[in-house]
Write a protein that holds these residues in place. Structure first.
Motif, PDB file in Angstrom:
ATOM      1  N   ARG A   1      42.237  44.269  50.130  1.00 38.93           N
ATOM      2  CA  ARG A   1      42.660  45.531  49.533  1.00 38.93           C
ATOM      3  C   ARG A   1      43.292  45.255  48.180  1.00 38.93           C
ATOM      4  N   PRO A   2      42.898  46.019  47.165  1.00 38.04           N
ATOM      5  CA  PRO A   2      43.449  45.781  45.825  1.00 38.04           C
ATOM      6  C   PRO A   2      44.973  45.728  45.787  1.00 38.04           C
ATOM      7  N   VAL A   3      45.643  46.570  46.529  1.00 36.86           N
ATOM      8  CA  VAL A   3      47.111  46.580  46.490  1.00 36.86           C
ATOM      9  C   VAL A   3      47.674  45.240  46.968  1.00 36.86           C
ATOM     10  N   HIS A   4      47.040  44.635  47.976  1.00 36.31           N
ATOM     11  CA  HIS A   4      47.496  43.337  48.470  1.00 36.31           C
ATOM     12  C   HIS A   4      47.159  42.221  47.479  1.00 36.31           C
ATOM     13  N   LEU A   5      45.983  42.311  46.877  1.00 36.69           N
ATOM     14  CA  LEU A   5      45.589  41.316  45.880  1.00 36.69           C
ATOM     15  C   LEU A   5      46.550  41.331  44.699  1.00 36.69           C
ATOM     16  N   TRP A   6      46.879  42.527  44.239  1.00 37.33           N
ATOM     17  CA  TRP A   6      47.818  42.658  43.115  1.00 37.33           C
ATOM     18  C   TRP A   6      49.208  42.175  43.517  1.00 37.33           C
ATOM     19  N   ALA A   7      49.624  42.481  44.743  1.00 42.75           N
ATOM     20  CA  ALA A   7      50.953  42.058  45.202  1.00 42.75           C
ATOM     21  C   ALA A   7      51.059  40.533  45.229  1.00 42.75           C
ATOM     22  N   VAL A   8      50.024  39.873  45.715  1.00 43.61           N
ATOM     23  CA  VAL A   8      50.039  38.409  45.753  1.00 43.61           C
ATOM     24  C   VAL A   8      50.056  37.853  44.332  1.00 43.61           C
ATOM     25  N   GLY A   9      49.199  38.369  43.467  1.00 43.76           N
ATOM     26  CA  GLY A   9      49.156  37.887  42.085  1.00 43.76           C
ATOM     27  C   GLY A   9      50.474  38.082  41.359  1.00 43.76           C
ATOM     28  N   LEU A  10      51.060  39.243  41.511  1.00 42.28           N
ATOM     29  CA  LEU A  10      52.345  39.500  40.856  1.00 42.28           C
ATOM     30  C   LEU A  10      53.461  38.664  41.488  1.00 42.28           C
ATOM     31  N   GLY A  11      53.347  38.402  42.790  1.00 43.86           N
ATOM     32  CA  GLY A  11      54.301  37.510  43.444  1.00 43.86           C
ATOM     33  C   GLY A  11      54.205  36.099  42.895  1.00 43.86           C
ATOM     34  N   TRP A  12      52.964  35.621  42.707  1.00 45.82           N
ATOM     35  CA  TRP A  12      52.778  34.287  42.109  1.00 45.82           C
ATOM     36  C   TRP A  12      53.339  34.254  40.694  1.00 45.82           C
ATOM     37  N   LEU A  13      53.123  35.318  39.956  1.00 42.52           N
ATOM     38  CA  LEU A  13      53.660  35.392  38.591  1.00 42.52           C
ATOM     39  C   LEU A  13      55.182  35.331  38.616  1.00 42.52           C
ATOM     40  N   ALA A  14      55.813  36.102  39.487  1.00 47.78           N
ATOM     41  CA  ALA A  14      57.275  36.114  39.580  1.00 47.78           C
ATOM     42  C   ALA A  14      57.808  34.733  39.967  1.00 47.78           C
ATOM     43  N   LEU A  15      57.187  34.100  40.956  1.00 49.17           N
ATOM     44  CA  LEU A  15      57.617  32.763  41.367  1.00 49.17           C
ATOM     45  C   LEU A  15      57.483  31.759  40.226  1.00 49.17           C
ATOM     46  N   THR A  16      56.390  31.871  39.482  1.00 44.79           N
ATOM     47  CA  THR A  16      56.159  30.965  38.356  1.00 44.79           C
ATOM     48  C   THR A  16      57.236  31.138  37.293  1.00 44.79           C
ATOM     49  N   LEU A  17      57.543  32.381  36.959  1.00 51.08           N
ATOM     50  CA  LEU A  17      58.563  32.640  35.937  1.00 51.08           C
ATOM     51  C   LEU A  17      59.945  32.182  36.404  1.00 51.08           C
ATOM     52  N   ILE A  18      60.259  32.459  37.646  1.00 55.23           N
ATOM     53  CA  ILE A  18      61.551  32.023  38.192  1.00 55.23           C
ATOM     54  C   ILE A  18      61.645  30.501  38.146  1.00 55.23           C
ATOM     55  N   PHE A  19      60.584  29.834  38.577  1.00 58.69           N
ATOM     56  CA  PHE A  19      60.585  28.375  38.552  1.00 58.69           C
ATOM     57  C   PHE A  19      60.703  27.857  37.121  1.00 58.69           C
ATOM     58  N   GLU A  20      59.886  28.404  36.222  1.00 56.80           N
ATOM     59  CA  GLU A  20      59.836  27.924  34.839  1.00 56.80           C
ATOM     60  C   GLU A  20      61.205  28.042  34.155  1.00 56.80           C
ATOM     61  N   PHE A  21      61.825  29.202  34.272  1.00 59.74           N
ATOM     62  CA  PHE A  21      63.112  29.398  33.614  1.00 59.74           C
ATOM     63  C   PHE A  21      64.227  28.620  34.312  1.00 59.74           C
ATOM     64  N   ALA A  78      38.646  37.861  44.425  1.00 55.94           N
ATOM     65  CA  ALA A  78      38.030  38.843  45.326  1.00 55.94           C
ATOM     66  C   ALA A  78      36.773  39.434  44.689  1.00 55.94           C
ATOM     67  N   GLN A  79      36.809  39.679  43.385  1.00 61.93           N
ATOM     68  CA  GLN A  79      35.622  40.167  42.699  1.00 61.93           C
ATOM     69  C   GLN A  79      34.510  39.133  42.730  1.00 61.93           C
ATOM     70  N   LEU A  80      34.840  37.874  42.507  1.00 65.69           N
ATOM     71  CA  LEU A  80      33.840  36.803  42.558  1.00 65.69           C
ATOM     72  C   LEU A  80      33.220  36.684  43.952  1.00 65.69           C
ATOM     73  N   ARG A  81      33.985  36.987  44.972  1.00 63.33           N
ATOM     74  CA  ARG A  81      33.481  36.955  46.344  1.00 63.33           C
ATOM     75  C   ARG A  81      32.744  38.250  46.716  1.00 63.33           C
ATOM     76  N   GLY A  82      32.802  39.244  45.843  1.00 66.45           N
ATOM     77  CA  GLY A  82      32.172  40.528  46.145  1.00 66.45           C
ATOM     78  C   GLY A  82      32.947  41.366  47.140  1.00 66.45           C
ATOM     79  N   TRP A  83      34.234  41.124  47.236  1.00 75.61           N
ATOM     80  CA  TRP A  83      35.081  41.845  48.189  1.00 75.61           C
ATOM     81  C   TRP A  83      35.670  43.113  47.612  1.00 75.61           C
ATOM     82  N   VAL A  84      35.672  43.246  46.302  1.00 79.77           N
ATOM     83  CA  VAL A  84      36.275  44.424  45.656  1.00 79.77           C
ATOM     84  C   VAL A  84      35.183  45.198  44.945  1.00 79.77           C
TER      85      VAL A  84
END
Length: 133
Positions: free
Chosen positions: A67-87, A127-133
């Motif tokens: 589901r797009p909402v879950h895909l976006w949530a995971v991606g934004l979660g990874w982004l947040a973790l990356t920024l928190i770690f980096e700073f 997900a797009q590459l897998r044809g899931w979205v």
């Protein structure tokens, strides 16, 4: 179920972190001496972006989300973790805020903001590459 997805996404991000550290080591030990700083930063940033999307592609069946909402949530979660770690890591090493923010200016070939965008979009792209979205 969302807790399980979040824990799996955290484990996957840990793998991405390991790849990012290895990518940085490759950049500093091989790419910079071979092709110079600006080109090394571009190649390293593109390589890391591709690796992150590849990890997302390989891990989607384990995450079991489409589901797009879950895909976006995971991606934004990874982004947040990356920024928190980096700073956090930068501040722990004694870097100043101006030094930390310099990575976001594209100075000297550094395409770190592109890597961050790739991180946020990776689950959706996979997900797009897998044809899931």
């Amino acid at each position: 179920m969302l807790t399980v997805i979040a824990l799996k996404a955290l484990v996957i991000w840990g793998g991405i972190l390991v790849l990012a550290v290895a990518n940085g080591a490759l950049r500093e030990s091989v790419l910079v001496p071979g092709i110079g700083n600006p080109a090394a930063f571009v190649v390293s940033g593109l390589l890391l972006s591709a690796l992150i999307i590849g990890v997302a592609y390989l891990s989607l069946p384990w995450l079991h989300i489409s589901r797009p909402v879950h895909l976006w949530a995971v991606g934004l979660g990874w982004l947040a973790l990356t920024l928190i770690f980096e700073f956090s890591f930068g501040l722990w090493q004694g870097q100043s805020w101006p030094e930390l923010l310099e990575a976001y200016t594209f100075k000297g070939g550094n395409i770190w903001p592109v890597v961050l965008v790739a991180t946020a979009l990776a689950p959706y792209i996979a997900a797009q590459l897998r044809g899931w979205v």
